[in-house]
Design a protein around this motif. Structure first.
Motif, PDB file in Angstrom:
ATOM      1  N   CYS A   1      16.190   0.554  16.360  1.00  0.00           N
ATOM      2  CA  CYS A   1      15.402  -0.643  16.095  1.00  0.00           C
ATOM      3  C   CYS A   1      14.378  -0.395  14.979  1.00  0.00           C
ATOM      4  O   CYS A   1      13.417   0.360  15.174  1.00  0.00           O
ATOM      5  CB  CYS A   1      14.686  -1.087  17.368  1.00  0.00           C
ATOM      6  N   PRO A   2      14.550  -1.025  13.807  1.00  0.00           N
ATOM      7  CA  PRO A   2      13.591  -0.784  12.721  1.00  0.00           C
ATOM      8  C   PRO A   2      12.198  -1.321  13.037  1.00  0.00           C
ATOM      9  O   PRO A   2      11.202  -0.781  12.551  1.00  0.00           O
ATOM     10  CB  PRO A   2      14.215  -1.492  11.520  1.00  0.00           C
ATOM     11  N   ARG A   3      12.102  -2.364  13.848  1.00  0.00           N
ATOM     12  CA  ARG A   3      10.785  -2.896  14.219  1.00  0.00           C
ATOM     13  C   ARG A   3       9.978  -1.847  14.961  1.00  0.00           C
ATOM     14  O   ARG A   3       8.789  -1.657  14.693  1.00  0.00           O
ATOM     15  CB  ARG A   3      10.953  -4.156  15.075  1.00  0.00           C
ATOM     16  N   LYS A   4      10.604  -1.153  15.892  1.00  0.00           N
ATOM     17  CA  LYS A   4       9.877  -0.117  16.642  1.00  0.00           C
ATOM     18  C   LYS A   4       9.470   1.026  15.736  1.00  0.00           C
ATOM     19  O   LYS A   4       8.423   1.641  15.927  1.00  0.00           O
ATOM     20  CB  LYS A   4      10.730   0.368  17.815  1.00  0.00           C
ATOM     21  N   ALA A   5      10.300   1.304  14.724  1.00  0.00           N
ATOM     22  CA  ALA A   5       9.917   2.337  13.754  1.00  0.00           C
ATOM     23  C   ALA A   5       8.649   1.922  13.006  1.00  0.00           C
ATOM     24  O   ALA A   5       7.742   2.731  12.802  1.00  0.00           O
ATOM     25  CB  ALA A   5      11.065   2.585  12.771  1.00  0.00           C
ATOM     26  N   LEU A   6       8.561   0.659  12.623  1.00  0.00           N
ATOM     27  CA  LEU A   6       7.350   0.175  11.959  1.00  0.00           C
ATOM     28  C   LEU A   6       6.143   0.262  12.885  1.00  0.00           C
ATOM     29  O   LEU A   6       5.036   0.572  12.453  1.00  0.00           O
ATOM     30  CB  LEU A   6       7.531  -1.274  11.498  1.00  0.00           C
ATOM     31  N   MET A   7       6.350  -0.032  14.167  1.00  0.00           N
ATOM     32  CA  MET A   7       5.247   0.011  15.129  1.00  0.00           C
ATOM     33  C   MET A   7       4.732   1.430  15.322  1.00  0.00           C
ATOM     34  O   MET A   7       3.574   1.633  15.665  1.00  0.00           O
ATOM     35  CB  MET A   7       5.705  -0.589  16.465  1.00  0.00           C
ATOM     36  N   GLN A   8       5.594   2.418  15.088  1.00  0.00           N
ATOM     37  CA  GLN A   8       5.192   3.817  15.259  1.00  0.00           C
ATOM     38  C   GLN A   8       4.704   4.438  13.945  1.00  0.00           C
ATOM     39  O   GLN A   8       4.290   5.586  13.929  1.00  0.00           O
ATOM     40  CB  GLN A   8       6.366   4.632  15.806  1.00  0.00           C
ATOM     41  N   SER A   9       4.776   3.674  12.879  1.00  0.00           N
ATOM     42  CA  SER A   9       4.408   4.191  11.561  1.00  0.00           C
ATOM     43  C   SER A   9       3.030   3.675  11.135  1.00  0.00           C
ATOM     44  O   SER A   9       2.445   2.814  11.793  1.00  0.00           O
ATOM     45  CB  SER A   9       5.454   3.739  10.530  1.00  0.00           C
ATOM     46  N   ARG A  10       2.567   4.189  10.006  1.00  0.00           N
ATOM     47  CA  ARG A  10       1.338   3.646   9.402  1.00  0.00           C
ATOM     48  C   ARG A  10       1.757   2.418   8.594  1.00  0.00           C
ATOM     49  O   ARG A  10       2.109   2.540   7.428  1.00  0.00           O
ATOM     50  CB  ARG A  10       0.687   4.691   8.504  1.00  0.00           C
TER      51      ARG A  10
ATOM     52  N   ASP B   1       0.860  -1.188   0.000  1.00  0.00           N
ATOM     53  CA  ASP B   1       0.000   0.000   0.000  1.00  0.00           C
ATOM     54  C   ASP B   1       0.892   1.232   0.000  1.00  0.00           C
ATOM     55  O   ASP B   1       1.401   1.630   1.057  1.00  0.00           O
ATOM     56  CB  ASP B   1      -0.905  -0.005   1.237  1.00  0.00           C
ATOM     57  N   PRO B   2       1.111   1.855  -1.167  1.00  0.00           N
ATOM     58  CA  PRO B   2       1.994   3.017  -1.228  1.00  0.00           C
ATOM     59  C   PRO B   2       1.506   4.211  -0.412  1.00  0.00           C
ATOM     60  O   PRO B   2       2.276   5.123  -0.127  1.00  0.00           O
ATOM     61  CB  PRO B   2       2.025   3.358  -2.725  1.00  0.00           C
ATOM     62  N   ALA B   3       0.222   4.196  -0.021  1.00  0.00           N
ATOM     63  CA  ALA B   3      -0.301   5.297   0.792  1.00  0.00           C
ATOM     64  C   ALA B   3       0.087   5.152   2.258  1.00  0.00           C
ATOM     65  O   ALA B   3      -0.036   6.091   3.042  1.00  0.00           O
ATOM     66  CB  ALA B   3      -1.826   5.354   0.673  1.00  0.00           C
ATOM     67  N   ALA B   4       0.546   3.967   2.657  1.00  0.00           N
ATOM     68  CA  ALA B   4       1.018   3.749   4.020  1.00  0.00           C
ATOM     69  C   ALA B   4       2.516   4.077   4.076  1.00  0.00           C
ATOM     70  O   ALA B   4       3.148   4.401   3.069  1.00  0.00           O
ATOM     71  CB  ALA B   4       0.777   2.300   4.432  1.00  0.00           C
ATOM     72  N   ASP B   5       3.101   4.002   5.283  1.00  0.00           N
ATOM     73  CA  ASP B   5       4.549   4.187   5.415  1.00  0.00           C
ATOM     74  C   ASP B   5       5.294   2.888   5.117  1.00  0.00           C
ATOM     75  O   ASP B   5       6.456   2.910   4.718  1.00  0.00           O
ATOM     76  CB  ASP B   5       4.904   4.649   6.831  1.00  0.00           C
ATOM     77  N   ALA B   6       4.606   1.765   5.343  1.00  0.00           N
ATOM     78  CA  ALA B   6       5.269   0.476   5.154  1.00  0.00           C
ATOM     79  C   ALA B   6       4.224  -0.625   5.026  1.00  0.00           C
ATOM     80  O   ALA B   6       3.085  -0.476   5.459  1.00  0.00           O
ATOM     81  CB  ALA B   6       6.203   0.179   6.330  1.00  0.00           C
ATOM     82  N   THR B   7       4.660  -1.740   4.443  1.00  0.00           N
ATOM     83  CA  THR B   7       3.858  -2.965   4.384  1.00  0.00           C
ATOM     84  C   THR B   7       4.754  -4.079   4.896  1.00  0.00           C
ATOM     85  O   THR B   7       5.882  -4.241   4.411  1.00  0.00           O
ATOM     86  CB  THR B   7       3.407  -3.269   2.947  1.00  0.00           C
TER      87      THR B   7
END
Length: 199
Positions: A159-168, A118-124
């Motif tokens: 930690c990239p995992r925590k970045a994903l948890m804080q992102s859309r 989903d390009p509208a999110a920060d990550a998939t």
């Protein structure tokens, strides 16, 4: 592909120190092939362009020297160094970031990730089967993820995992055992036996 979507590039993380394995994990062979090269083939097939993430000291390594590289421009802080370096080299692209130590990963799993992007999110990202959290090392990081990852880096959080948890982040179901990785000689022995039994 929608012209408005950022292009999807691939980043194969191979810059880790492999301290627990006590040898370069990227060079470990499964089914007769170094896992770096096997992962490279799968990643290259799923993305428009692909690169191997390396530390400066790895540039001339025979396994990596023949592949397009992005050299870490950040100190050795783990996977975040590779992701940030790639994002800065090609800020226009989304990055399918892949660890090189996933012997059970198959093309179908990677294609499922690309199809669900989903390009509208920060990550998939897939859900980890071990803790239910986002799996950052087989995930698509959109250009919009860069700001938070950089902000966390500057604050000393790597930690990239925590970045994903804080992102859309769009979170996909666990893809079975495809993302099981191997970190120690004992785990490698078990994985070799698993692969032999599946052959």
């Amino acid at each position: 592909m929608n012209a408005a979507h950022p292009p999807l590039y691939g980043l194969l993380l191979s810059g880790g120190a492999s301290q627990r394995m006590r040898q370069d994990k990227a060079a470990l062979a499964y089914r007769g092939e170094p896992q770096l090269l096997r992962a490279w083939r799968v990643l290259q097939a799923a993305t428009e362009r692909a690169f191997v993430s390396v530390r400066d000291s790895q540039r001339e390594d025979p396994l990596r020297a023949g592949l397009p590289q992005i050299v870490d421009s950040y100190e050795a802080i783990g996977p975040a160094a590779g992701i940030l370096s790639a994002q800065e080299r090609h800020p226009e692209a989304a990055w399918l970031v892949l660890a090189c130590d996933l012997p059970l990963l198959d093309a179908g799993t990677l294609q499922a990730l690309v199809d669900a992007r989903d390009p509208a999110a920060d990550a998939t990202a897939f859900t980890s089967r071990h803790d239910g959290l986002p799996e950052p090392l087989c995930a698509i990081w959109e250009p919009s993820s860069h700001a938070l990852l950089l902000q966390r880096y500057q604050a000393g959080s790597y930690c990239p995992r925590k970045a994903l948890m804080q992102s859309r982040t769009v979170l996909l179901p666990v893809p079975g055992e495809a993302l099981d990785n191997v970190n120690t000689p004992e785990e490698r022995e078990v994985m070799q036996q698993r692969l032999e039994s599946m052959a």
